[in-house]
Design a protein around this motif. Sequence first.
Motif, PDB file in Angstrom:
ATOM      1  N   ASP A 275     -45.106 -92.399 -16.289  1.00 36.21           N
ATOM      2  CA  ASP A 275     -44.732 -91.147 -15.611  1.00 36.21           C
ATOM      3  C   ASP A 275     -44.599 -91.401 -14.112  1.00 36.21           C
ATOM      4  O   ASP A 275     -43.665 -90.931 -13.464  1.00 36.21           O
ATOM      5  CB  ASP A 275     -45.782 -90.051 -15.846  1.00 36.21           C
ATOM      6  CG  ASP A 275     -45.754 -89.557 -17.292  1.00 36.21           C
ATOM      7  OD1 ASP A 275     -44.769 -89.868 -17.995  1.00 36.21           O
ATOM      8  OD2 ASP A 275     -46.725 -88.891 -17.713  1.00 36.21           O
ATOM      9  N   GLN A 278     -41.449 -92.675 -13.076  1.00 35.72           N
ATOM     10  CA  GLN A 278     -40.343 -91.781 -13.453  1.00 35.72           C
ATOM     11  C   GLN A 278     -39.532 -92.294 -14.652  1.00 35.72           C
ATOM     12  O   GLN A 278     -38.321 -92.143 -14.727  1.00 35.72           O
ATOM     13  CB  GLN A 278     -39.390 -91.540 -12.291  1.00 35.72           C
ATOM     14  CG  GLN A 278     -39.754 -90.293 -11.502  1.00 35.72           C
ATOM     15  CD  GLN A 278     -40.235 -90.646 -10.130  1.00 35.72           C
ATOM     16  OE1 GLN A 278     -39.632 -91.475  -9.463  1.00 35.72           O
ATOM     17  NE2 GLN A 278     -41.317 -90.037  -9.713  1.00 35.72           N
ATOM     18  N   GLN A 280     -38.725 -91.617 -18.272  1.00 34.32           N
ATOM     19  CA  GLN A 280     -38.851 -90.451 -19.166  1.00 34.32           C
ATOM     20  C   GLN A 280     -39.213 -90.948 -20.567  1.00 34.32           C
ATOM     21  O   GLN A 280     -38.554 -91.859 -21.101  1.00 34.32           O
ATOM     22  CB  GLN A 280     -37.511 -89.701 -19.198  1.00 34.32           C
ATOM     23  CG  GLN A 280     -37.577 -88.424 -20.002  1.00 34.32           C
ATOM     24  CD  GLN A 280     -36.195 -87.777 -20.142  1.00 34.32           C
ATOM     25  OE1 GLN A 280     -35.229 -88.174 -19.488  1.00 34.32           O
ATOM     26  NE2 GLN A 280     -36.111 -86.790 -21.019  1.00 34.32           N
TER      27      GLN A 280
END
Length: 468
Positions: A275, A278, A280
Amino acid sequence: MNRILKWGLAIGGGALTVESLRWAFSVTNGPSQRYEAWEKAPYREFPNKVLIVGGGFGGFTAAKKASDLTKGRDDVGVMVISRENFFTFWPMLAGAIAGGTETKNVAQPIRRGLISSGVSFRRAEMESIDHENKLVNVSGTVTGREQQIPYDHLILAMGGEPAYFGIPGVEEHCISMTGIGTAEEIRNRVIERYEQTILMRGEVPQSALTFVVIGGGATGTETAAELHSLVHDVLPPDYPNIDPDRVKIILVDSNEQILKELDPALRRAARKRLDGMQIQVINNVRAEEVTGGKVSLDDGQEIAAENVIWTAGARASLKLEDLGELPSDARKGLAVDAYCRVEGYENIWGIGDCAANINGEGEPIPPNAQAATQGGELVAKNVVAAIDGEELETFEYQALGQLVELGSQFAVNDVLGIKFSGFAASLFWRATYLYKLPIGQNRIRIAADWMLDVFFKPAATQIRDREL
Ligand SMILES: Cc1cc2nc3c(=O)[nH]c(=O)nc-3n(C[C@H](O)[C@H](O)[C@H](O)COP(=O)(O)OP(=O)(O)OC[C@H]3O[C@@H](n4cnc5c(N)ncnc54)[C@H](O)[C@@H]3O)c2cc1C
């Protein structure tokens, strides 16, 4: 920076010391060859010929162990045939995507190590087995003609391949982990998209800069993290006009959580790390179809992506289909007993990813590098025991744990039940795999790669042939 430097130097210094001691020891003790490298006692003349097909984790270990066990004997000859003259140290392959580890150092050269232990080696591919005459038919000769290699005991260790489960488009459109070149293929793809983006003055669709990794096991998760390192740490100085945040990395997994085989706390730590990068993560979905421009998921979602990496399944070697007379399951591999003997055969053995190994209680043993290595040790002992008419041992697999590296400064590890994550875990990951590398000079080269990375970013070269 200081901390990384200190630890980098410590690991590198440790590797250099270990190797120097090994070297000094081997010099004072002289070479440990059983006979001259160019086979003064040719394999074919030994009364007991042990032929090993596959020089990977299982086959290489079996050959070294068989050689050790029969060192003083003139009645047992060992030969390895393998498609390549190196073995791919798979756990380090993802690390070559961002260039932190050189691909050529992930390839462990096996010829010298084998012949200097008295094991013959042929770079050739097994095509079929002539059971009646106890011969293996191989291709790969300069003339293109098939040759035959005799055996009294045959150890099959051909490994596995990606499984695509018949999902439309996966085999055609995805990059999958089929060999040593896969890490470079992934890096080249990212660079190719960057070059296109520059040429098009940034006017490319988002799908060109979207990378979907299918499969949330260790390989998929490590691959997604390495893609992030490539995009955010390595490429920016070469492509200052491309905002790294334009690149989307998506990890798709059919389970409730990624890294399902790990303890929940480690899974959470890994998820938090992704996370933070970034990346997903989409759980509980399966890819239904992949085309050149999108991935369709079974919950109806569609991801526009021109770059898809498949890590979601593995199966036993396809070569088993050509050996139809041997009992096997397409996915799990050769049916073997707890001694690693192929069912119905006294002198054919199966280990590693091409065999459905079981322990003494009949429980399945997982297909991983630890199991292949332990299987290699055991099968060598059992083959020698069978030659000597002694009792065979059952396969009692010892699971030592699991190590997953997410970028160069973070890992989640479960070692003999002790669970830890973070920077220290990543140092442990590196030290463990350095120790496990079978070829000493690669150990030093990889330690040197890692140390140099502290000072210099890896080069963003796209090695490619000119298209004619
Ligand atoms: C990307 C990736 C990452 C992985 N990471 C980990 C990890 O972190 N930890 C872990 O425990 N496991 C990991 N694994 C799994 C592990 O690498 C395998 O379980 C292990 O390599 C199995 O060993 P093996 O000897 O059966 O096969 P391999 O090591 O694959 O060796 C098979 C050998 O047989 C040769 N061969 C195949 N067919 C023929 C033929 N017909 N004739 C001659 N030679 C042939 C091949 O060229 C190869 O050299 C990973 C696997 C992949 C793909």
